[in-house]
Scaffold this motif. Sequence first.
Motif, PDB file in Angstrom:
ATOM      1  N   VAL A 107      41.633  46.214  33.525  1.00 41.59           N
ATOM      2  CA  VAL A 107      41.688  45.585  34.846  1.00 41.59           C
ATOM      3  C   VAL A 107      43.130  45.157  35.083  1.00 41.59           C
ATOM      4  O   VAL A 107      43.652  44.272  34.401  1.00 41.59           O
ATOM      5  N   SER A 158      34.279  33.093  44.596  1.00 44.92           N
ATOM      6  CA  SER A 158      33.854  32.985  43.200  1.00 44.92           C
ATOM      7  C   SER A 158      32.807  34.040  42.867  1.00 44.92           C
ATOM      8  O   SER A 158      32.868  34.686  41.805  1.00 44.92           O
ATOM      9  N   ARG A 196      34.515  37.400  42.599  1.00 46.37           N
ATOM     10  CA  ARG A 196      35.269  37.512  41.341  1.00 46.37           C
ATOM     11  C   ARG A 196      34.338  37.845  40.179  1.00 46.37           C
ATOM     12  O   ARG A 196      34.668  38.659  39.314  1.00 46.37           O
ATOM     13  N   GLN A 197      33.167  37.195  40.153  1.00 46.45           N
ATOM     14  CA  GLN A 197      32.195  37.490  39.097  1.00 46.45           C
ATOM     15  C   GLN A 197      31.744  38.938  39.170  1.00 46.45           C
ATOM     16  O   GLN A 197      31.570  39.601  38.138  1.00 46.45           O
ATOM     17  N   ILE A 257      33.535  41.450  40.344  1.00 44.43           N
ATOM     18  CA  ILE A 257      34.648  42.287  39.865  1.00 44.43           C
ATOM     19  C   ILE A 257      34.727  42.245  38.341  1.00 44.43           C
ATOM     20  O   ILE A 257      34.957  43.276  37.684  1.00 44.43           O
ATOM     21  N   GLN A 258      34.507  41.061  37.760  1.00 44.62           N
ATOM     22  CA  GLN A 258      34.537  40.941  36.302  1.00 44.62           C
ATOM     23  C   GLN A 258      33.445  41.779  35.653  1.00 44.62           C
ATOM     24  O   GLN A 258      33.618  42.309  34.555  1.00 44.62           O
ATOM     25  N   ARG A 292      34.357  45.339  34.577  1.00 42.97           N
ATOM     26  CA  ARG A 292      35.272  45.536  33.450  1.00 42.97           C
ATOM     27  C   ARG A 292      34.631  46.414  32.379  1.00 42.97           C
ATOM     28  O   ARG A 292      33.463  46.258  32.036  1.00 42.97           O
ATOM     29  N   GLU A 315      43.394  33.604  40.739  1.00 46.07           N
ATOM     30  CA  GLU A 315      42.303  34.575  40.810  1.00 46.07           C
ATOM     31  C   GLU A 315      42.608  35.784  39.929  1.00 46.07           C
ATOM     32  O   GLU A 315      41.757  36.249  39.164  1.00 46.07           O
ATOM     33  N   SER A 352      42.184  34.950  36.304  1.00 47.38           N
ATOM     34  CA  SER A 352      40.806  34.834  35.825  1.00 47.38           C
ATOM     35  C   SER A 352      40.109  36.185  35.708  1.00 47.38           C
ATOM     36  O   SER A 352      39.135  36.317  34.970  1.00 47.38           O
ATOM     37  N   VAL A 353      40.605  37.193  36.422  1.00 48.03           N
ATOM     38  CA  VAL A 353      39.901  38.484  36.493  1.00 48.03           C
ATOM     39  C   VAL A 353      40.580  39.567  35.651  1.00 48.03           C
ATOM     40  O   VAL A 353      39.911  40.393  35.033  1.00 48.03           O
ATOM     41  N   CYS A 354      41.907  39.577  35.619  1.00 46.32           N
ATOM     42  CA  CYS A 354      42.646  40.725  35.064  1.00 46.32           C
ATOM     43  C   CYS A 354      43.042  40.516  33.608  1.00 46.32           C
ATOM     44  O   CYS A 354      43.159  39.395  33.131  1.00 46.32           O
TER      45      CYS A 354
END
Length: 308
Positions: A29, A169, A172-173, A175-176, A179, A193, A196-198
């Motif tokens: 990511v 939020s 983002r979850q 997108i996570q 992974r 952001e 927390s994601v990448c």
Amino acid sequence: MVIFEGISKRYGVHKALDEVSFTLEKGQVLGLLGQNGAGKSTAMNIMTGCLAPTKGRVLMGGQDVLLSPRAAKRMIGYLPEAAPLYDEMTVQAYLRFACELKEVEKKHIPAHVEMVADKTGLEDVLQRKIGNLSKGYRQRVGVAQALCGTPDVIILDEPTAGLDPRQASELRQLIQSLRGEHTVIFSSHILSEVQSVCDRVLILHHGKVLCDSALEELKNRENKLRAVIACGEGTLMPALRSLEKISHVEVIRGGEPGTTQVLLTVREDGAERELFTLLSALQAPLLRLQAQERSLEEIFLKTTDEIS
């Protein structure tokens, strides 16, 4: 999986991208960062084949995006900043349409739409018109169309723009959750952001790559230690500034009486041992010592400020 090789893009005399190169492996990511005008959207448009580079090439799974566009684009799911939605269509009809464009076999489309809707939390709104959905659900639909066809690479340009904190939020979850299964390229102005994601960060500045690094490695390049020491500032500060493995010492005001709180920038390994030896010689008790992790915002600002 993704090879961005020596890409330059000119608009007349303006060079939007200048010899930009990077490689992404399956499941990574990547956070694509940069100020306005840095070249992020240009890079994404070139990656997806929407824009031809002046120089260089992009490979998706070994397929050249310009020379083999059909094969390459079958591997790509793209959500631009303004999601390409049709307000008069229902969510289900739109996702079926997206599946047809992605060349999903007709007999598999109903099950594929159901799978994508389940993954993006759209099961309860499949029969609703897109124009009647909230901003958060519209963005979910945009992500869902990017997932149609199960592409290897998902490219998301400012996917949480305009969302309230709860919606952002939730997205983002989502997108996570992509992974590992997909390679994700994620652009955002919200640096917390991205953090927390990448798991990897690429910083563009005036069309050039300033930084391309794993996020953890980037945060650890300049370690900082926060220490609370039972010693007066007048005695302590000259001694701390003499340490070879500490490059900078900053006093943090507002500590307890009789103590000095400092932020130490570590130059190299072994700084803690050097600090303990010094404090033992001064007979100054170390009350607290804590590693201070740099935020991505600090890293970004320092990196771009050094060039500007």
